[in-house]
Design a protein around this motif. Structure first.
Motif, PDB file in Angstrom:
ATOM      1  N   ILE A 163       9.088  14.454  -3.110  1.00 53.36           N
ATOM      2  CA  ILE A 163       8.094  13.384  -2.997  1.00 53.36           C
ATOM      3  C   ILE A 163       7.716  12.908  -4.398  1.00 53.36           C
ATOM      4  O   ILE A 163       7.380  13.722  -5.269  1.00 53.36           O
ATOM      5  N   ASP A 164       7.814  11.605  -4.596  1.00 54.44           N
ATOM      6  CA  ASP A 164       7.393  10.980  -5.846  1.00 54.44           C
ATOM      7  C   ASP A 164       6.143  10.154  -5.570  1.00 54.44           C
ATOM      8  O   ASP A 164       6.025   9.548  -4.499  1.00 54.44           O
ATOM      9  N   ALA A 165       5.227  10.124  -6.509  1.00 60.36           N
ATOM     10  CA  ALA A 165       4.001   9.348  -6.344  1.00 60.36           C
ATOM     11  C   ALA A 165       3.685   8.605  -7.632  1.00 60.36           C
ATOM     12  O   ALA A 165       4.092   9.013  -8.726  1.00 60.36           O
ATOM     13  N   GLU A 166       2.961   7.504  -7.464  1.00 56.23           N
ATOM     14  CA  GLU A 166       2.590   6.657  -8.590  1.00 56.23           C
ATOM     15  C   GLU A 166       1.125   6.261  -8.437  1.00 56.23           C
ATOM     16  O   GLU A 166       0.681   5.930  -7.339  1.00 56.23           O
ATOM     17  N   ARG A 167       0.404   6.326  -9.523  1.00 55.81           N
ATOM     18  CA  ARG A 167      -1.011   5.941  -9.509  1.00 55.81           C
ATOM     19  C   ARG A 167      -1.099   4.408  -9.470  1.00 55.81           C
ATOM     20  O   ARG A 167      -0.387   3.717 -10.179  1.00 55.81           O
ATOM     21  N   GLY A 168      -1.996   3.890  -8.603  1.00 55.75           N
ATOM     22  CA  GLY A 168      -2.175   2.443  -8.488  1.00 55.75           C
ATOM     23  C   GLY A 168      -3.377   1.950  -9.265  1.00 55.75           C
ATOM     24  O   GLY A 168      -4.120   2.739  -9.871  1.00 55.75           O
ATOM     25  N   PRO A 169      -3.606   0.641  -9.232  1.00 59.83           N
ATOM     26  CA  PRO A 169      -4.696   0.042 -10.016  1.00 59.83           C
ATOM     27  C   PRO A 169      -6.094   0.473  -9.565  1.00 59.83           C
ATOM     28  O   PRO A 169      -7.038   0.418 -10.359  1.00 59.83           O
ATOM     29  N   ALA A 170      -6.259   0.925  -8.336  1.00 59.97           N
ATOM     30  CA  ALA A 170      -7.587   1.318  -7.843  1.00 59.97           C
ATOM     31  C   ALA A 170      -7.926   2.776  -8.155  1.00 59.97           C
ATOM     32  O   ALA A 170      -8.981   3.259  -7.740  1.00 59.97           O
ATOM     33  N   ALA A 171      -7.066   3.479  -8.885  1.00 56.82           N
ATOM     34  CA  ALA A 171      -7.333   4.893  -9.213  1.00 56.82           C
ATOM     35  C   ALA A 171      -6.983   5.186 -10.670  1.00 56.82           C
ATOM     36  O   ALA A 171      -6.239   6.131 -10.957  1.00 56.82           O
ATOM     37  N   PRO A 172      -7.537   4.433 -11.610  1.00 52.65           N
ATOM     38  CA  PRO A 172      -7.116   4.610 -13.003  1.00 52.65           C
ATOM     39  C   PRO A 172      -7.455   5.973 -13.600  1.00 52.65           C
ATOM     40  O   PRO A 172      -6.763   6.445 -14.497  1.00 52.65           O
ATOM     41  N   ASP A 173      -8.501   6.627 -13.098  1.00 54.79           N
ATOM     42  CA  ASP A 173      -8.912   7.909 -13.669  1.00 54.79           C
ATOM     43  C   ASP A 173      -8.683   9.098 -12.732  1.00 54.79           C
ATOM     44  O   ASP A 173      -9.084  10.224 -13.053  1.00 54.79           O
ATOM     45  N   ALA A 174      -8.053   8.864 -11.594  1.00 59.49           N
ATOM     46  CA  ALA A 174      -7.838   9.950 -10.628  1.00 59.49           C
ATOM     47  C   ALA A 174      -6.883  10.989 -11.207  1.00 59.49           C
ATOM     48  O   ALA A 174      -5.918  10.648 -11.885  1.00 59.49           O
ATOM     49  N   THR A 175      -7.167  12.243 -10.967  1.00 65.19           N
ATOM     50  CA  THR A 175      -6.336  13.325 -11.523  1.00 65.19           C
ATOM     51  C   THR A 175      -5.478  14.029 -10.475  1.00 65.19           C
ATOM     52  O   THR A 175      -4.689  14.901 -10.823  1.00 65.19           O
ATOM     53  N   ALA A 176      -5.632  13.657  -9.202  1.00 68.83           N
ATOM     54  CA  ALA A 176      -4.825  14.293  -8.153  1.00 68.83           C
ATOM     55  C   ALA A 176      -4.896  13.466  -6.880  1.00 68.83           C
ATOM     56  O   ALA A 176      -5.824  12.670  -6.676  1.00 68.83           O
ATOM     57  N   THR A 177      -3.909  13.677  -6.048  1.00 71.65           N
ATOM     58  CA  THR A 177      -3.901  13.111  -4.699  1.00 71.65           C
ATOM     59  C   THR A 177      -3.106  14.045  -3.799  1.00 71.65           C
ATOM     60  O   THR A 177      -2.503  15.008  -4.289  1.00 71.65           O
ATOM     61  N   ALA A 178      -3.105  13.758  -2.527  1.00 73.02           N
ATOM     62  CA  ALA A 178      -2.314  14.534  -1.570  1.00 73.02           C
ATOM     63  C   ALA A 178      -1.757  13.573  -0.535  1.00 73.02           C
ATOM     64  O   ALA A 178      -2.407  12.590  -0.164  1.00 73.02           O
TER      65      ALA A 178
END
Length: 188
Positions: A98-113
């Motif tokens: 699984i590859d993931a990319e941070r989008g414009p609405a989460a500039p400072d997010a440090t994790a996702t699931a």
């Protein structure tokens, strides 16, 4: 007999003895080198409609509301036959990338699931079993992309004379209605 005839006879006997011992070795070694045929693994299919997932801000109408984009980049598998309590199974070792990319609405997010599923389907595409798994993806502050390799073990029952060719493992992201509608409206 003369000496030349005796040597030739000895050579023939030695050659015959050597050939006979070679045949004996080959015949006796057949069991040592034969193995059961490897099992036929089920097909593994990453379903196009759920091969990617977009995490969005509630009510987002365009791509500026995208927090993260996930993609199932690859799936690799092997399988082994097993018998348990007189029943036959295939144990599938599955790796989902699984590859993931941070989008414009989460500039400072440090994790996702991301939640993703693996479903077992028969030849008629009837879902026999479905499991949902979670992939946690940390995002270092200076990175826009992250990835994970999820290693799973899936057991597929083989009733009657069925083989792995009678089944498929279907893989995709577990999407809610809002994600699915957003993706359909913004597909590339």
């Amino acid at each position: 007999m003369n000496r030349t005839t005796t040597r030739a006879a000895l050579r023939r006997r030695a050659a015959l003895a050597l050939a006979a011992s070679g045949v004996a070795l080959v015949v006796s070694g057949c069991g040592a080198f034969s193995r059961a045929e490897p099992p036929v693994c089920p097909r593994v299919v990453v379903l196009r409609d759920t091969a990617q997932a977009v995490q969005i801000e509630p009510g987002a109408k365009d791509v500026t509301g995208v927090r993260f984009l996930g993609r199932i980049a690859d799936a690799q598998w092997t399988c082994d036959a097993d018998t348990d309590d007189g029943k036959r199974y295939l144990d599938v070792a599955l790796t989902v990338v699984i590859d993931a990319e941070r989008g414009p609405a989460a500039p400072d997010a440090t994790a996702t699931a991301f939640d993703y599923y693996v479903a077992v389907a028969d030849r008629e595409q009837t879902i026999l079993n479905k499991q949902v798994f979670r992939s946690d993806l940390p995002f270092p502050a200076n990175r826009l992309k992250a990835g994970s390799k999820e290693e799973l073990s899936i057991r597929v029952p083989l009733p009657g004379t069925s083989t792995g060719a009678d089944y498929a493992l279907l893989i995709g992201f577990q999407l809610d209605r809002e994600q699915l509608e957003f993706q359909r409206g913004h597909s590339r």
